[in-house]
Design an enzyme around this catalytic site. Structure first.
Site, PDB file in Angstrom:
ATOM      1  N   SER A  80       0.831  -1.209   0.000  1.00  0.00           N
ATOM      2  CA  SER A  80       0.000   0.000   0.000  1.00  0.00           C
ATOM      3  C   SER A  80       0.861   1.254   0.000  1.00  0.00           C
ATOM      4  O   SER A  80       0.494   2.255  -0.614  1.00  0.00           O
ATOM      5  CB  SER A  80      -0.970   0.002   1.178  1.00  0.00           C
ATOM      6  OG  SER A  80      -0.301  -0.172   2.397  1.00  0.00           O
ATOM      7  N   GLU A  81       2.015   1.235   0.683  1.00  0.00           N
ATOM      8  CA  GLU A  81       2.972   2.339   0.570  1.00  0.00           C
ATOM      9  C   GLU A  81       4.406   1.847   0.709  1.00  0.00           C
ATOM     10  O   GLU A  81       4.671   0.835   1.361  1.00  0.00           O
ATOM     11  CB  GLU A  81       2.741   3.424   1.631  1.00  0.00           C
ATOM     12  CG  GLU A  81       1.700   4.467   1.275  1.00  0.00           C
ATOM     13  CD  GLU A  81       0.341   4.124   1.810  1.00  0.00           C
ATOM     14  OE1 GLU A  81      -0.630   4.811   1.446  1.00  0.00           O
ATOM     15  OE2 GLU A  81       0.239   3.160   2.586  1.00  0.00           O
ATOM     16  N   THR A  82       5.294   2.612   0.088  1.00  0.00           N
ATOM     17  CA  THR A  82       6.734   2.471   0.269  1.00  0.00           C
ATOM     18  C   THR A  82       7.271   3.843   0.668  1.00  0.00           C
ATOM     19  O   THR A  82       6.885   4.858   0.095  1.00  0.00           O
ATOM     20  CB  THR A  82       7.417   1.975  -1.011  1.00  0.00           C
ATOM     21  OG1 THR A  82       6.940   0.660  -1.310  1.00  0.00           O
ATOM     22  CG2 THR A  82       8.935   1.929  -0.859  1.00  0.00           C
ATOM     23  N   HIS A 118       1.896   3.544   8.695  1.00  0.00           N
ATOM     24  CA  HIS A 118       2.571   2.250   8.845  1.00  0.00           C
ATOM     25  C   HIS A 118       3.959   2.270   8.227  1.00  0.00           C
ATOM     26  O   HIS A 118       4.895   1.669   8.763  1.00  0.00           O
ATOM     27  CB  HIS A 118       1.711   1.109   8.279  1.00  0.00           C
ATOM     28  CG  HIS A 118       1.853   0.856   6.825  1.00  0.00           C
ATOM     29  ND1 HIS A 118       1.181   1.573   5.867  1.00  0.00           N
ATOM     30  CD2 HIS A 118       2.617  -0.050   6.146  1.00  0.00           C
ATOM     31  CE1 HIS A 118       1.491   1.114   4.667  1.00  0.00           C
ATOM     32  NE2 HIS A 118       2.366   0.138   4.806  1.00  0.00           N
TER      33      HIS A 118
END
Length: 269
Positions: free
Chosen positions: A42-44, A71
């Site tokens: 979902s994210e980096t 997160h």
């Protein structure tokens, strides 16, 4: 080097996976987006500059850059190691403290709460395939912010939350048009315990297993509406319905505008 962490969990099989790039100083925006898409998380998070314990951090989903991600902040801070760190994000400065157990605590930018217009509520319910009669009157619909915008909808039934099955194109179009990052869907299981789910179609992900930014916004929502004490510790359960259990602790401190969000992160190998 790309590192992989699971955040808000003690196990690599739980929590929300995040990519972490601690030295992204030479990466272009298209390359960062490409890496995020390749990982599919979902994210980096990308650390593009460092000055002592001050870090410029940017976050990319598989489809676009987002202003803040909880997160991936937790994952990046744990990757940096114990101590006090200051992340400079597109949403503002976010202090993060990591203890020796691998637990990170971020303090959000000052939160805000706004009305959710009736037309937007109707469109949101339609995209979710929910009925207004299922909403919890004790937790009214609002749009909450603590670095990113999240509409908050609470239901009276845990089963309704478990049966998430939304219209992806409709919800994505609505969220894109309103600048919402995820939708915070809530069931209150007790005075300080909540089950939550977060659709994230604008990021190219059906659902987040753990959403620290939404947790911070939700803490601000609860305090802003007087639904919890000015000093409160809240426990959020997320990811259970996806098979990736996540545990998020939210702390409100009287006199401190920022919301504290805590969780562990572990390498995924």
């Amino acid at each position: 080097m790309i590192e992989r962490y699971a955040a808000f969990t003690d196990s690599p099989a739980g929590g929300n996976p995040a990519g972490v790039v601690l030295d992204a100083s030479e990466l272009t925006d298209p390359r960062m987006l490409e890496i995020a898409a390749e990982l599919g998380y979902s994210e980096t998070a990308f650390v593009t500059e460092r000055d002592g314990d001050r870090y410029r951090v940017r976050y990319f989903s598989p489809l676009a850059e987002v202003p803040f991600c909880g997160h991936a902040t937790v994952a990046t801070a744990v990757a940096l190691g114990p101590g006090d760190h200051l992340f400079v994000t597109n949403a503002g400065e976010v202090p993060v403290t990591v203890d020796t157990s691998g637990t990170a605590t971020l303090t959000s930018v000052p939160p805000a709460v706004a009305e959710l217009p009736e037309a937007d509520l109707a469109a949101l319910l339609g995209a979710l395939r929910w009925d207004a009669g299922e909403l919890d009157p004790e937790l009214p619909p609002r749009v909450a912010y603590a670095g990113a915008y999240h509409p908050v909808l609470a239901v009276t039934s845990r089963e309704r939350l478990a049966g998430l099955d939304y219209d992806v194109p409709a919800l994505k179009a609505l969220m894109t048009g309103r600048g919402w990052t995820t939708v915070q869907l809530v069931f209150r299981d007790g005075p300080d315990t909540f089950d939550v789910r977060n659709p994230f179609p604008v990021g190219g992900v059906y659902e987040d297993p753990a959403t620290g930014a939404a947790a911070a916004a939700f803490g601000g929502y609860l305090r802003g509406l007087g639904l919890v004490a000015d000093d409160a510790v809240l426990h959020l359960r997320q990811g259970d319905d996806m098979g990736r259990p996540s545990r998020i602790t939210v702390r409100l401190v009287a006199g401190s505008p920022g919301v504290r969000v805590s969780g562990r992160a572990v390498p995924m190998g």
